[in-house]
Design a protein around this motif. Structure first.
Motif, PDB file in Angstrom:
ATOM      1  N   GLY A 175       0.869  -1.387  -0.054  1.00 55.34           N
ATOM      2  CA  GLY A 175       0.050   0.052  -0.045  1.00 55.34           C
ATOM      3  C   GLY A 175       0.749   1.259  -0.031  1.00 55.34           C
ATOM      4  O   GLY A 175       0.275   2.489   0.002  1.00 55.34           O
ATOM      5  N   GLY A 176       1.976   1.291   0.245  1.00 61.51           N
ATOM      6  CA  GLY A 176       2.839   2.230   0.019  1.00 61.51           C
ATOM      7  C   GLY A 176       2.948   3.191  -1.228  1.00 61.51           C
ATOM      8  O   GLY A 176       2.604   2.420  -2.270  1.00 61.51           O
ATOM      9  N   GLY A 177       3.435   4.193  -1.400  1.00 65.39           N
ATOM     10  CA  GLY A 177       3.631   5.226  -2.563  1.00 65.39           C
ATOM     11  C   GLY A 177       3.982   6.319  -2.518  1.00 65.39           C
ATOM     12  O   GLY A 177       4.418   6.789  -1.470  1.00 65.39           O
ATOM     13  N   LEU A 178       3.790   7.133  -3.553  1.00 69.31           N
ATOM     14  CA  LEU A 178       4.139   8.606  -3.694  1.00 69.31           C
ATOM     15  C   LEU A 178       2.754   9.301  -3.579  1.00 69.31           C
ATOM     16  O   LEU A 178       1.808   9.191  -4.574  1.00 69.31           O
ATOM     17  CB  LEU A 178       4.796   8.880  -4.783  1.00 69.31           C
ATOM     18  N   VAL A 179       2.735  10.279  -2.621  1.00 73.65           N
ATOM     19  CA  VAL A 179       1.531  11.121  -2.458  1.00 73.65           C
ATOM     20  C   VAL A 179       2.062  12.459  -2.240  1.00 73.65           C
ATOM     21  O   VAL A 179       3.023  12.889  -1.934  1.00 73.65           O
ATOM     22  CB  VAL A 179       0.611  10.562  -1.455  1.00 73.65           C
TER      23      VAL A 179
END
Length: 127
Positions: free
Chosen positions: A7-11
């Motif tokens: 569920g991680g990522g760039l926001v």
């Protein structure tokens, strides 16, 4: 025992992410769980803990009011809902299994009370 985060990522600043931690190899419902993070160039920082039943939680002041930990014991999954994200939340996020099986909500005393950790998921918040 296996813990697998996702569920991680760039926001962007102010955005939201929801992390998941799929657990297997132990009776998930018997153990408190925590989320811990490591920012670039820094040490481990405790984020939040939930007791085995899911009814009690505690948070670091830095995330209180913005992050919510939860668990689904039927699905053997731990969650971290992260809202109002800030650049300082950028880190690798780990889920960790508390070593002792009971129903109490443990206070964070350091990583040595946790016997299994996931591989981590990267969260990057851009300004």
């Amino acid at each position: 025992v296996q813990l697998v985060e996702s569920g991680g990522g760039l926001v962007h600043t102010g955005g939201s992410l929801k992390l998941s931690c799929a657990a297997s190899g132990f009776t998930f419902s018997n153990y408190a769980m925590s989320w811990v993070r490591r920012a670039p160039g820094k040490g481990l920082e405790w984020v939040t803990t939930i007791n085995s039943g899911g009814g009690s939680t505690t948070y670091a002041d830095s995330v209180k009011g913005r992050f919510t930990i939860s668990r689904d014991n039927a699905k053997n999954t731990l969650y971290l809902q992260m809202n109002s994200l800030k650049p300082e939340d950028t880190a690798v996020y780990y889920c960790a299994k508390y070593m002792y099986g009971n129903t109490v909500l443990p206070s964070w005393r350091g990583p040595y009370d946790y016997d299994f950790w996931g591989q981590g998921t990267q969260v990057t918040v851009s300004s």
